[in-house]
Design a protein around this motif. Structure first.
Motif, PDB file in Angstrom:
ATOM      1  N   PRO A  87       0.841  -1.207   0.000  1.00 30.37           N
ATOM      2  CA  PRO A  87       0.000   0.000   0.000  1.00 30.37           C
ATOM      3  C   PRO A  87       0.871   1.251   0.000  1.00 30.37           C
ATOM      4  O   PRO A  87       1.839   1.339   0.762  1.00 30.37           O
ATOM      5  CB  PRO A  87      -0.790  -0.113   1.308  1.00 30.37           C
ATOM      6  N   VAL A  88       0.519   2.213  -0.814  1.00 32.06           N
ATOM      7  CA  VAL A  88       1.319   3.431  -0.916  1.00 32.06           C
ATOM      8  C   VAL A  88       0.988   4.423   0.195  1.00 32.06           C
ATOM      9  O   VAL A  88       1.717   5.410   0.374  1.00 32.06           O
ATOM     10  CB  VAL A  88       1.107   4.098  -2.292  1.00 32.06           C
ATOM     11  N   ASP A  89      -0.085   4.171   0.929  1.00 31.40           N
ATOM     12  CA  ASP A  89      -0.527   5.123   1.952  1.00 31.40           C
ATOM     13  C   ASP A  89      -0.468   4.558   3.366  1.00 31.40           C
ATOM     14  O   ASP A  89      -1.027   5.142   4.290  1.00 31.40           O
ATOM     15  CB  ASP A  89      -1.949   5.599   1.642  1.00 31.40           C
ATOM     16  N   LEU A  90       0.222   3.430   3.539  1.00 32.87           N
ATOM     17  CA  LEU A  90       0.349   2.817   4.855  1.00 32.87           C
ATOM     18  C   LEU A  90       1.800   2.456   5.141  1.00 32.87           C
ATOM     19  O   LEU A  90       2.545   2.087   4.213  1.00 32.87           O
ATOM     20  CB  LEU A  90      -0.494   1.533   4.951  1.00 32.87           C
ATOM     21  N   ASP A  91       2.167   2.516   6.388  1.00 34.72           N
ATOM     22  CA  ASP A  91       3.486   2.052   6.812  1.00 34.72           C
ATOM     23  C   ASP A  91       3.380   0.556   7.107  1.00 34.72           C
ATOM     24  O   ASP A  91       3.513   0.118   8.250  1.00 34.72           O
ATOM     25  CB  ASP A  91       3.935   2.827   8.052  1.00 34.72           C
ATOM     26  N   TRP A  92       3.122  -0.205   6.043  1.00 34.61           N
ATOM     27  CA  TRP A  92       2.878  -1.648   6.178  1.00 34.61           C
ATOM     28  C   TRP A  92       3.008  -2.285   4.807  1.00 34.61           C
ATOM     29  O   TRP A  92       2.632  -1.693   3.787  1.00 34.61           O
ATOM     30  CB  TRP A  92       1.470  -1.886   6.720  1.00 34.61           C
TER      31      TRP A  92
END
Length: 208
Positions: free
Chosen positions: A160-165
């Motif tokens: 995911p480009v919007d999560l730190d995961w």
């Protein structure tokens, strides 16, 4: 960091609040679940809240152990419920219990989050899903056999480009976390938002 049970409660609270914003006409609009209107989908959500374990077993037997048939049986039990009655049922069952409490409430979180998006996407009503809820839902969904998300995500690196995961190894699947979740949950409408070599693989699995 909140417990998963608290995340479920927050998500279901938001779900009920969102449903209260819908017009009567929107309750009859289609969702991303084939042949289900918004009303049908919400009936499905509240149906599982009321099922005890023995009821679930009975429904599974009646449905021939097929999830789609089990869900159809639940829908058939509540076609005349009003929006207000359905919303009140959600508000009365914010905490996961029964089936939704399985795996520490992760079933309830995934179910509520995905189904809210099933309604929002066709209506063009986007939302910013809280990152902590989205991370937990993604982490659980990639192993979720019942909805076949485990097969769709198998051998792919979810990024995911919007999560730190991120998770998994193999061809990369990039995009918004919500879109990745919806796609591995079987919603082809989210494919257009994904990229990377894993996107074509996932598309073939969804369309195959």
């Amino acid at each position: 960091m909140k417990s998963v049970a608290r995340l479920v409660r927050d998500e279901r609270t938001d779900f009920a609040a969102f449903l209260r914003t819908l017009t009567p006409a929107q309750w009859d609009e289609p969702t991303l679940c084939p042949e289900w209107t918004v009303r049908d989908l919400v009936v499905h959500v509240v149906d599982y809240d009321a099922l005890r374990f023995r009821d679930l077993i009975a429904q599974a037997v009646r449905g021939g152990l097929r999830l789609d048939r089990m869900n159809a049986l639940g829908i058939a039990r509540g076609p005349e419920r009003t929006p207000e009655e359905l919303i009140e049922r959600i508000e009365a069952n914010l905490d996961p219990r029964g089936l939704t409490a399985v795996f520490g409430g992760r079933v309830g979180l995934l179910d509520s989050l995905v189904h809210q998006q099933d309604i929002r996407r066709p209506l063009g009503l986007s939302r910013d899903v809280p990152p902590e809820r989205l991370r937990h839902a993604l982490a659980f969904a990639r192993h979720a056999r019942v909805i076949k998300a485990d097969k769709r995500a198998h051998g792919l690196h979810l990024a995911p480009v919007d999560l730190d995961w991120s998770a998994g190894s193999g061809p990369e699947l990039r995009g918004p976390g919500e879109a990745i979740l919806m796609a591995i949950a079987g919603r082809s409408a989210a494919l257009a938002e994904l990229s990377g070599p894993g996107a074509a693989i996932l598309a073939s699995r969804l369309n195959g």
